[in-house]
Design an enzyme around this catalytic site. Sequence first.
Site, PDB file in Angstrom:
ATOM      1  N   ASN A  14      67.304  -1.340  -8.116  1.00 11.73           N
ATOM      2  CA  ASN A  14      67.060  -2.838  -8.428  1.00 11.73           C
ATOM      3  C   ASN A  14      65.802  -3.660  -7.825  1.00 11.73           C
ATOM      4  O   ASN A  14      64.963  -4.383  -8.303  1.00 11.73           O
ATOM      5  CB  ASN A  14      68.276  -3.593  -8.537  1.00 11.73           C
ATOM      6  CG  ASN A  14      69.130  -3.178  -9.485  1.00 11.73           C
ATOM      7  OD1 ASN A  14      68.915  -2.691 -10.523  1.00 11.73           O
ATOM      8  ND2 ASN A  14      70.645  -3.351  -9.244  1.00 11.73           N
ATOM      9  N   GLY A  42      80.337 -13.872 -17.832  1.00  7.66           N
ATOM     10  CA  GLY A  42      79.279 -13.837 -18.626  1.00  7.66           C
ATOM     11  C   GLY A  42      79.278 -12.177 -19.347  1.00  7.66           C
ATOM     12  O   GLY A  42      80.384 -12.007 -19.972  1.00  7.66           O
ATOM     13  N   ALA A  43      78.114 -11.580 -19.556  1.00  4.69           N
ATOM     14  CA  ALA A  43      77.993 -10.427 -20.001  1.00  4.69           C
ATOM     15  C   ALA A  43      79.222  -9.522 -19.630  1.00  4.69           C
ATOM     16  O   ALA A  43      79.857  -9.078 -20.151  1.00  4.69           O
ATOM     17  CB  ALA A  43      76.563  -9.812 -19.570  1.00  4.69           C
ATOM     18  N   MET A  44      78.997  -9.157 -18.121  1.00  2.00           N
ATOM     19  CA  MET A  44      79.947  -8.106 -17.697  1.00  2.00           C
ATOM     20  C   MET A  44      81.332  -8.457 -17.508  1.00  2.00           C
ATOM     21  O   MET A  44      82.266  -7.695 -17.734  1.00  2.00           O
ATOM     22  CB  MET A  44      79.311  -7.879 -15.925  1.00  2.00           C
ATOM     23  CG  MET A  44      77.997  -7.034 -16.072  1.00  2.00           C
ATOM     24  SD  MET A  44      78.073  -5.386 -16.808  1.00  2.00           S
ATOM     25  CE  MET A  44      78.892  -4.453 -15.521  1.00  2.00           C
ATOM     26  N   GLU A  94      68.668 -13.144  -8.769  1.00  2.00           N
ATOM     27  CA  GLU A  94      69.383 -12.491  -7.668  1.00  2.00           C
ATOM     28  C   GLU A  94      68.691 -11.967  -6.690  1.00  2.00           C
ATOM     29  O   GLU A  94      68.925 -11.024  -5.927  1.00  2.00           O
ATOM     30  CB  GLU A  94      70.311 -11.523  -8.326  1.00  2.00           C
ATOM     31  CG  GLU A  94      71.340 -11.998  -9.041  1.00  2.00           C
ATOM     32  CD  GLU A  94      72.425 -11.034  -9.582  1.00  2.00           C
ATOM     33  OE1 GLU A  94      72.133  -9.949 -10.085  1.00  2.00           O
ATOM     34  OE2 GLU A  94      73.675 -11.215  -9.071  1.00  2.00           O
ATOM     35  N   LYS A 122      71.811   1.580  -5.405  1.00  2.00           N
ATOM     36  CA  LYS A 122      71.648   0.558  -6.575  1.00  2.00           C
ATOM     37  C   LYS A 122      70.633  -0.387  -6.174  1.00  2.00           C
ATOM     38  O   LYS A 122      70.040  -0.915  -7.012  1.00  2.00           O
ATOM     39  CB  LYS A 122      72.944   0.363  -7.133  1.00  2.00           C
ATOM     40  CG  LYS A 122      72.757  -0.192  -8.483  1.00  2.00           C
ATOM     41  CD  LYS A 122      74.084  -0.721  -9.078  1.00  2.00           C
ATOM     42  CE  LYS A 122      73.901  -0.804 -10.824  1.00  2.00           C
ATOM     43  NZ  LYS A 122      74.618  -2.071 -11.277  1.00  2.00           N
TER      44      LYS A 122
HETATM   45  P1  NAD Z   1      75.927 -13.279 -16.701  1.00  2.00           P
HETATM   46  O1  NAD Z   1      74.990 -14.306 -16.234  1.00  2.00           O
HETATM   47  O2  NAD Z   1      75.808 -12.903 -18.003  1.00  2.00           O
HETATM   48  O3  NAD Z   1      77.265 -14.023 -16.174  1.00  2.00           O
HETATM   49  C1  NAD Z   1      77.640 -14.741 -15.050  1.00  2.00           C
HETATM   50  C2  NAD Z   1      78.420 -15.791 -15.449  1.00  2.00           C
HETATM   51  O4  NAD Z   1      78.957 -16.234 -14.287  1.00  2.00           O
HETATM   52  C3  NAD Z   1      78.146 -16.608 -16.661  1.00  2.00           C
HETATM   53  O5  NAD Z   1      78.813 -16.754 -17.576  1.00  2.00           O
HETATM   54  C4  NAD Z   1      78.112 -18.117 -15.700  1.00  2.00           C
HETATM   55  O6  NAD Z   1      78.331 -19.048 -16.362  1.00  2.00           O
HETATM   56  C5  NAD Z   1      79.137 -17.605 -14.835  1.00  2.00           C
HETATM   57  N1  NAD Z   1      79.121 -18.641 -13.430  1.00  2.00           N
HETATM   58  C6  NAD Z   1      78.010 -19.357 -12.789  1.00  2.00           C
HETATM   59  N2  NAD Z   1      78.456 -20.016 -11.818  1.00  2.00           N
HETATM   60  C7  NAD Z   1      79.778 -19.918 -11.856  1.00  2.00           C
HETATM   61  C8  NAD Z   1      81.022 -20.625 -11.133  1.00  2.00           C
HETATM   62  N3  NAD Z   1      80.692 -21.391 -10.095  1.00  2.00           N
HETATM   63  N4  NAD Z   1      82.281 -20.492 -11.526  1.00  2.00           N
HETATM   64  C9  NAD Z   1      82.675 -19.416 -12.552  1.00  2.00           C
HETATM   65  N5  NAD Z   1      81.488 -18.875 -13.398  1.00  2.00           N
HETATM   66  C10 NAD Z   1      80.348 -18.972 -13.154  1.00  2.00           C
HETATM   67  O7  NAD Z   1      75.637 -11.921 -15.396  1.00  2.00           O
HETATM   68  P2  NAD Z   1      76.021 -10.441 -15.871  1.00  2.00           P
HETATM   69  O8  NAD Z   1      74.857  -9.873 -16.532  1.00  2.00           O
HETATM   70  O9  NAD Z   1      77.324 -10.507 -16.214  1.00  2.00           O
HETATM   71  O10 NAD Z   1      76.171  -9.997 -14.418  1.00  2.00           O
HETATM   72  C11 NAD Z   1      77.262 -10.426 -13.171  1.00  2.00           C
HETATM   73  C12 NAD Z   1      76.804  -9.447 -12.151  1.00  2.00           C
HETATM   74  O11 NAD Z   1      77.125  -8.000 -12.411  1.00  2.00           O
HETATM   75  C13 NAD Z   1      75.586  -9.751 -11.442  1.00  2.00           C
HETATM   76  O12 NAD Z   1      75.643  -9.715  -9.792  1.00  2.00           O
HETATM   77  C14 NAD Z   1      74.603  -8.441 -12.059  1.00  2.00           C
HETATM   78  O13 NAD Z   1      73.732  -8.034 -11.178  1.00  2.00           O
HETATM   79  C15 NAD Z   1      75.799  -7.365 -12.023  1.00  2.00           C
HETATM   80  N6  NAD Z   1      75.629  -6.345 -12.974  1.00  2.00           N
HETATM   81  C16 NAD Z   1      75.026  -6.582 -14.366  1.00  2.00           C
HETATM   82  C17 NAD Z   1      74.837  -5.674 -15.411  1.00  2.00           C
HETATM   83  C18 NAD Z   1      74.631  -5.944 -16.503  1.00  2.00           C
HETATM   84  O14 NAD Z   1      74.457  -4.745 -17.570  1.00  2.00           O
HETATM   85  N7  NAD Z   1      74.695  -7.002 -17.098  1.00  2.00           N
HETATM   86  C19 NAD Z   1      75.301  -4.266 -14.851  1.00  2.00           C
HETATM   87  C20 NAD Z   1      75.644  -4.105 -13.654  1.00  2.00           C
HETATM   88  C21 NAD Z   1      75.849  -5.040 -12.560  1.00  2.00           C
END
Ligand code: NAD
Length: 306
Positions: free
Chosen positions: A190, A9-11, A269, A186
């Site tokens: 959060n 996804g994003a990260m 989460e 962290k």
């Molecule tokens: P997101 O929702 O953008 O991405 C998660 C991805 O996982 C999605 O694309 C989803 O389709 C995929 N997914 C779900 N189930 C799946 C499966 N069974 N198999 C494969 N892929 C699957 O979330 P994010 O913002 O990228 O965050 C990811 C993690 O990083 C989280 O734990 C979040 O707390 C942490 N985080 C996020 C940020 C941020 O700025 N976005 C910063 C630091 C940490």
Amino acid sequence: MKIAILGAGAMGSFFGGRLAQAGNAVTLLDIDEAHIDHIRRDGLRLSTDAGEQVVRNLFAQRPEEATESVELIIVFTKTMHTEAALTAASAVLGPETVLLSLQNGLGNAERLSRFATPERVMIGVTTWPADKSEPGRVSSHGNGAIRLMTANGHRTSALDRTVAVLNEANLACRADADVWAAVWEKVAFNAALNSLCAVTQCTVGELTHTPDGESLALKIVAEVTAVAHARGIAADQAHVESNVRDALAHHGSHRPSMLQDVLAKRRTEIEAINGAVVEAAASAGVDVPYTAALAGLVRLVETRTR
Ligand code: NAD
């Protein structure tokens, strides 16, 4: 290095894009068909302070379609999807594969340890931010860093290689024996701001509209760091308090991910953040009434919206 990003996804897409730009063989594994299709067809559009670039030298597929094992898997699903994702992607897990989680929350080491031996499990925190605006397109602005360590605290050559590959991708990574303090700090941040925003639907800045927002946030920070201390982890309460005050003052319009999830009627989460703190507090004999109340309130909000 052959790298799979599990949960792109994003990260995951931001990290995967950077690692591919640095010349690694990167496969993004995700269940979001629209996102995978866009990347296959048009590449990944990655927007950073350097402008928008299209990354074409990466593969994207569903986890169960992957057939070749890799040297490093970076898990970037939300915490509640880790196990399903790793189970589906079992073919990419070889006997030497390193598993790295930079996800938020507690319990990530335990979840990864069901799939690999302790010296191959790595845990860290990152301050890099990322957003996914539409399928195939992610952005990350500003600077960030990564701190990581093997889950059992041993310094290994695999740890050094993992740190090096992330640094070659300009992701500012260092091995850190105090990573558990960083993880708990962290979580404290959060547990306070994510849960308060999710329940009140306030942006971070709107929490300052009455004194209650800061006061509640600081009570939660104190509770979470007390649990860490009871477990022998030197989380720095004053440091988290200062980060919370800084966020309240400067991140006015930011909607934390937990609020975004509530608004989009997705699961949050909460169990890996406030929920896991409440569990840890019970076994450490520490009272965490504010953290527990917010966990319960987020569960209620989540159940109603979903
Ligand atoms: P997101 O929702 O953008 O991405 C998660 C991805 O996982 C999605 O694309 C989803 O389709 C995929 N997914 C779900 N189930 C799946 C499966 N069974 N198999 C494969 N892929 C699957 O979330 P994010 O913002 O990228 O965050 C990811 C993690 O990083 C989280 O734990 C979040 O707390 C942490 N985080 C996020 C940020 C941020 O700025 N976005 C910063 C630091 C940490």
